[in-house]
Write an enzyme that holds these catalytic residues in place. Structure first.
Site, mmCIF file in Angstrom:
data_model
loop_
_atom_site.group_PDB
_atom_site.id
_atom_site.type_symbol
_atom_site.label_atom_id
_atom_site.label_comp_id
_atom_site.label_asym_id
_atom_site.label_seq_id
_atom_site.Cartn_x
_atom_site.Cartn_y
_atom_site.Cartn_z
ATOM 1 N N ARG A 256 30.221 33.091 49.476
ATOM 2 C CA ARG A 256 30.751 31.834 48.241
ATOM 3 C C ARG A 256 30.209 30.945 49.064
ATOM 4 O O ARG A 256 30.904 30.331 48.114
ATOM 5 C CB ARG A 256 31.297 32.195 46.905
ATOM 6 C CG ARG A 256 31.828 33.390 46.511
ATOM 7 C CD ARG A 256 30.377 33.841 45.959
ATOM 8 N NE ARG A 256 30.172 35.061 45.650
ATOM 9 C CZ ARG A 256 30.075 36.814 45.390
ATOM 10 N NH1 ARG A 256 29.524 36.469 46.115
ATOM 11 N NH2 ARG A 256 30.700 37.313 44.860
ATOM 12 N N GLU B 75 36.605 28.898 43.542
ATOM 13 C CA GLU B 75 35.129 29.154 43.984
ATOM 14 C C GLU B 75 34.229 28.225 43.284
ATOM 15 O O GLU B 75 33.800 27.619 43.867
ATOM 16 C CB GLU B 75 34.506 31.206 43.455
ATOM 17 C CG GLU B 75 33.290 30.848 43.786
ATOM 18 C CD GLU B 75 32.867 31.892 43.526
ATOM 19 O OE1 GLU B 75 33.772 33.584 43.501
ATOM 20 O OE2 GLU B 75 31.620 32.319 42.102
ATOM 21 N N SER C 58 33.124 33.504 38.346
ATOM 22 C CA SER C 58 34.183 34.438 38.598
ATOM 23 C C SER C 58 34.852 32.880 39.207
ATOM 24 O O SER C 58 34.211 31.913 39.501
ATOM 25 C CB SER C 58 34.139 34.714 39.942
ATOM 26 O OG SER C 58 33.691 35.804 39.552
#
Ligand code: NAP
Length: 339
Positions: A165, A335, A239
């Site tokens: 990510r 994130e 997320s």
């Protein structure tokens, strides 16, 4: 050419639905238009934030300076050989529509990434991934405009320093580039990845030859719809935290108190622990704090219960981080880009 909007609400430009304001906001519809702004010195000495679909950002305050919304459209097949197609897609194209377009044409590779909210230009920034596939496995290169000089550079896959990510555009080159287009190499024959539990389960009874690209894309969509809130209905950014990676020794220590802890061993031997499980074990699943909440079907997703401010969501995120740290001695890293 789209007008520049002053003191414009960002509510419709972020999937959390946070009502922050941008000092200046403009839709960028071509590379030439962007270059003109840069050469005119419009952004000189000011902050510039490039937004795709706003699906990985949390606004905790109004945004000074400029917000550029990537609206550059277009996709084309730029080359093909016996085994592959090369597809160039503009950064302002909707990611899900692009994946659907590939699936309809039997271009293989992106199917596990179906229904991820956001625009294509943001896919490499975040190196989006789902169900065992990351976009870096298919991305050949991208073209980006330098926001200071207006020059266009080509970044090959290896130049992007992709990680979990993450990419150079989230780290040392953050804020410097506007991604104009991305080129993906898609396969002419299937090589499906059905390793992840829910996908494996969906095709357990099927003979491998009977599975089509469309079947996989549909299965991914239906799994996502069953677990994740639709941002058009409930504000969220997918997320909120990354899944933490720990050492084997740390896992052994965790197992002594939590014998059933789920984990996945990575290629380098390190251990990935699902952040959703840590949050759930701390009792946060389905809980609210003011207008911010933890999704009842997936604790990794924080939600806007209606009119939440970014600060409220951030407050909840911090409480969760503090509880996970106390209980597991694991520092959860967001994130989502918090601004
Ligand atoms: P899940 O099935 O509840 O699993 C929890 C986590 O365990 C996942 O995040 C995944 O890590 C990991 N995992 C599960 N099976 C694995 C396997 N066979 N090998 C290695 N790791 C495994 O996950 P979920 O929340 O429904 O998400 C499914 C997939 O979609 C995941 O890949 C997830 O990252 C992706 N997704 C991403 C976002 C986002 O906003 N970034 C939002 C929703 C879903 P990984 O995340 O490292 O794959």
């Amino acid at each position: 050419m789209m007008a520049v909007l002053e003191n414009s609400s960002l509510k419709n430009y972020n999937t959390f639905g946070i009502d922050a304001k941008a000092h200046f906001l403009v839709h960028i519809t071509s590379a030439d238009q962007l270059k003109q702004f840069i050469l005119d010195g419009t952004f000189s000495g000011q902050k510039v934030l490039v937004l795709g679909g706003g699906s990985n950002v949390l606004f905790t305050k109004d945004i000074d300076g400029w917000v550029l919304v990537n609206e550059i459209k277009g996709k084309e097949k730029v080359a093909e050989d016996e085994n592959y197609f090369l597809i160039k897609v503009a950064g302002g194209e909707d990611w899900t529509a692009f994946v659907d377009y590939c699936v309809e044409r039997n271009w293989y590779g992106l199917e596990n990434l179906s229904l991820i909210p956001g625009k294509t230009g943001a896919a490499p920034v975040q190196n989006i991934g789902a169900y065992g596939i990351e976009q870096r496995e298919l991305m050949i290169s991208l073209e980006a405009m330098n926001l200071k000089t207006g020059k266009i550079s080509v970044f090959k896959n290896e130049d992007c320093e992709f990680g979990y990510r993450s990419s150079i555009f989230k780290t040392k080159e953050r804020g410097n580039w506007f991604i104009l287009n991305v080129t993906y190499q898609l396969k002419k024959t299937p090589a499906f990845n059905l390793e992840y539990g829910p996908l494996k389960a969906a095709f357990e009874e099927s003979s491998p030859h009977a599975i089509s690209l469309k079947d996989i894309s549909e299965a991914v969509k239906s799994i996502r719809r069953s677990k994740l809130p639709n941002p058009a209905v409930t504000g969220n950014a997918g997320s909120f935290f990354k899944n933490p990676v720990v050492t084997k020794q740390k896992l052994e220590r965790l197992k002594s108190n939590h014998p059933s802890i789920p984990f996945y061993e990575l290629e380098d031997g390190a251990i990935k622990i699902p952040a959703g499980w840590l949050i759930e074990t701390c009792g946060w699943k389905g809980k609210n704090l003011g207008n911010a909440g933890v999704h009842e079907k997936q604790a990794l997703v924080l939600i806007n219960k209606g009119n939440a401010t970014g600060a409220e969501i951030q407050h909840l995120a911090r409480k969760i981080q503090s509880d996970v740290l106390k209980q597991f001695e694991i520092d959860l890293e967001p994130e989502v880009l918090i601004l």
